[in-house]
Design an enzyme around this catalytic site. Structure first.
Site: not given
Ligand code: BG6
Length: 511
Positions: A202, A236, A255, A260, A360
């Site tokens: 990103k 999210e 996850d 991330h 989530k």
């Molecule tokens: C993924 C996760 O790695 O990243 C998901 O497994 C999540 O659960 C996603 O929704 C989020 O990615 P982004 O780019 O939409 O923030």
């Protein structure tokens, strides 16, 4: 190999010829991300001449069906519209389908024949990039079988190297990640493995490094003397989509936080690397991960909050609670939200709390890093007109609107001395007048060029799991630790707010 971080924008990338072979080619990732990314790389004029795409899959498709699918994916999901028909048809005409089973060596022999015939068409050997967009249980089998039919060459021909791009999840804990690393390294060299974490692709995430190390004014204050605390949020509004079964075994900590979020933390906290070569940057990230203070049974309740959503409203729509989601066990204790206070025990960050949260079904989709600086040492404006002087903050908004914002205190016009925060904003859209490329475009291109800077190395993955295991193992061993409820569409449980309040006096920055 030149790295674009190190050169000016006039640099034209040179991308050696290659073929990309996708395993898991009928899945969602391929359709929504990989095909559109390859097309957009072509639109930018960066796809190498004679590039070919090979999709390896179980379905009884043929080249024509695949080409139709590729074309539909690009039309539906490309960030660039309208579609350039000439570029698309050129890209599609070099797409081939290889029908096969992951566990059947004959299928890999057929794949090798197809790849050899592509070499013959091209007139010479080209790099081979195997993209494993499959379920993780197939990773080892595919890699072993590629090795067994001689498709895992380690650059014996100077024009040819086999590279593997591997999607997360990379293991489920430290033990499984170690085993996967060990087994992969029996067939491949570490330099051939590109473990993808799409957050590193990103734009604003990459900009963190440029911001820190290409500006003289921030780095001198980038430490515990000037920084009070750091907040990193990956929020999210989405629920589980089609991934409920996977998510219920995983939870948000595995996850999102293991990969991330810890990657974002590393980029905020790392020491200046000696160069911007892949291993120099990754060495510094590993040091950050190693310095993370482990969570234990004594401090887990005061340092980590876990939560699970109940029914509520997201963007005006009623949504069910986690336990009523399809394919979720109605007694599940899987966390859909986690917030934690962590410390990096090293010279630069001694005593600075880093607050991390992911969830989530929160109020909105937003990923942001905020650095809060220390208060001024003396309250010069302590008059009745000045109730509060907020500390300066610097925010990196990773998504949805990519940009950087610095809040500074200022005097509003008028005869009285008052203090009010104002913002200095930089937004990608307005400053560069161009849309940021998708993370997958950048990462695929880097792999084609053999630059692994934005991919995670085996020791990074293992250090990250070591830290995460300290949390999830505590939960597993102490099931009485509370799992707080929060309403879908909210900002998470109040206990998550209290985590910050008890130390800094207020909750999470309002996003
Ligand atoms: C993924 C996760 O790695 O990243 C998901 O497994 C999540 O659960 C996603 O929704 C989020 O990615 P982004 O780019 O939409 O923030």
């Amino acid at each position: 190999m030149q790295n674009p971080f190190r050169v000016g924008s006039t640099f034209t990338l040179s991308v050696p010829p290659c073929v990309m072979i996708i395993f898991g080619s009928t899945g969602d990732l391929t359709k929504r991300k990989l095909m559109p990314a390859l097309y957009n790389i072509a639109v930018d004029g960066l796809l190498p001449a004679n590039f070919s795409l090979v999709a390896f899959g179980r379905r009884t498709w043929n080249h024509d069906i695949l080409r139709n699918e590729v074309s539909n994916s690009v039309r539906e999901f490309s960030r660039r519209q309208p579609i350039d028909e000439n570029i698309l048809s050129e890209f599609v005409s070099h797409s081939y389908y290889c029908q096969g089973e992951f566990d059947n060596l004959d299928s890999y022999e057929r794949l090798r024949e197809l790849l050899d015939s592509i070499d013959r068409q091209t007139g010479h050997a080209v790099n081979r990039i195997f993209y494993l967009a499959t379920l993780p249980e197939h990773f080892e089998m595919i890699i072993n079988n590629l090795g067994a039919v001689g498709l895992s060459e380690k650059a014996q021909d100077p024009r040819r190297e086999s590279r593997i791009i591997i999607e997360k999840p990379f293991g489920h804990d430290l033990v499984s990640a170690r085993e996967l690393n060990r087994n992969m390294l029996k067939v491949l060299d570490e330099q051939q493995i590109y473990r993808i974490d799409h957050y590193l692709g990103k734009e604003t995430v990459q900009n963190l490094l440029v911001f820190r190390f290409a500006n003289g004014i921030f780095e001198p204050i980038w430490n515990h003397k000037y920084i009070d605390h750091v907040e990193i949020s990956v929020c999210e509004s989405l629920g589980l989509g089609s991934r409920a079964a996977y998510f219920d075994k995983s939870g948000i900590v595995r996850d999102i936080i293991q990969n991330h979020l810890l990657q974002l933390l590393c980029l905020v906290a790392l020491e200046p690397p000696v160069t911007f070569a892949a291993n120099a940057v990754r060495d510094e990230k590993v040091k950050v991960l190693r310095s993370l203070r482990k969570i234990d049974a004594e401090n887990i309740s005061s340092s980590v909050i876990r939560g699970q959503y109940t029914k509520g409203y997201v963007a005006g729509e009623e949504v069910v609670g986690y336990l009523n989601e399809e394919k979720i066990d109605s007694r599940s204790r899987t966390e859909t939200y986690a917030a934690m206070e962590v410390f990096i025990d090293n010279w630069r960050w001694a005593g600075v709390p880093f607050y991390l949260r992911a969830g989530k079904r929160l109020a909105k989709r937003i990923t942001e890093i905020t650095i809060s600086f220390r208060q001024v040492p003396h309250k010069l404006f302590a008059t009745e007109d000045v109730r509060e002087v907020r500390p300066n903050t610097l925010s990196f908004q990773i998504q949805p609107d990519e940009g950087i914002s610095l809040s500074i205190n200022s005097k509003p016009p008028g005869s009285r001395v008052r203090v009010q925060p104002v913002k200095m904003d930089f937004s990608y859209g307005t400053s560069f007048g161009t849309e940021a490329p998708e993370a997958y475009e950048r990462l695929i291109l880097d792999c084609m060029r053999g630059d692994a800077t934005l991919f995670t190395r085996n020791d990074e993955i293992e250090e990250a799991w070591d830290f995460i295991d300290s949390i999830v193992n505590c939960w597993a061993q102490n099931p009485e630790i509370s799992l707080c409820n929060y309403e879908a569409g909210s900002w998470g449980p109040t206990e998550g707010e209290d985590l910050l309040k008890k130390r800094i006096g207020y909750g999470w920055r309002r996003l």
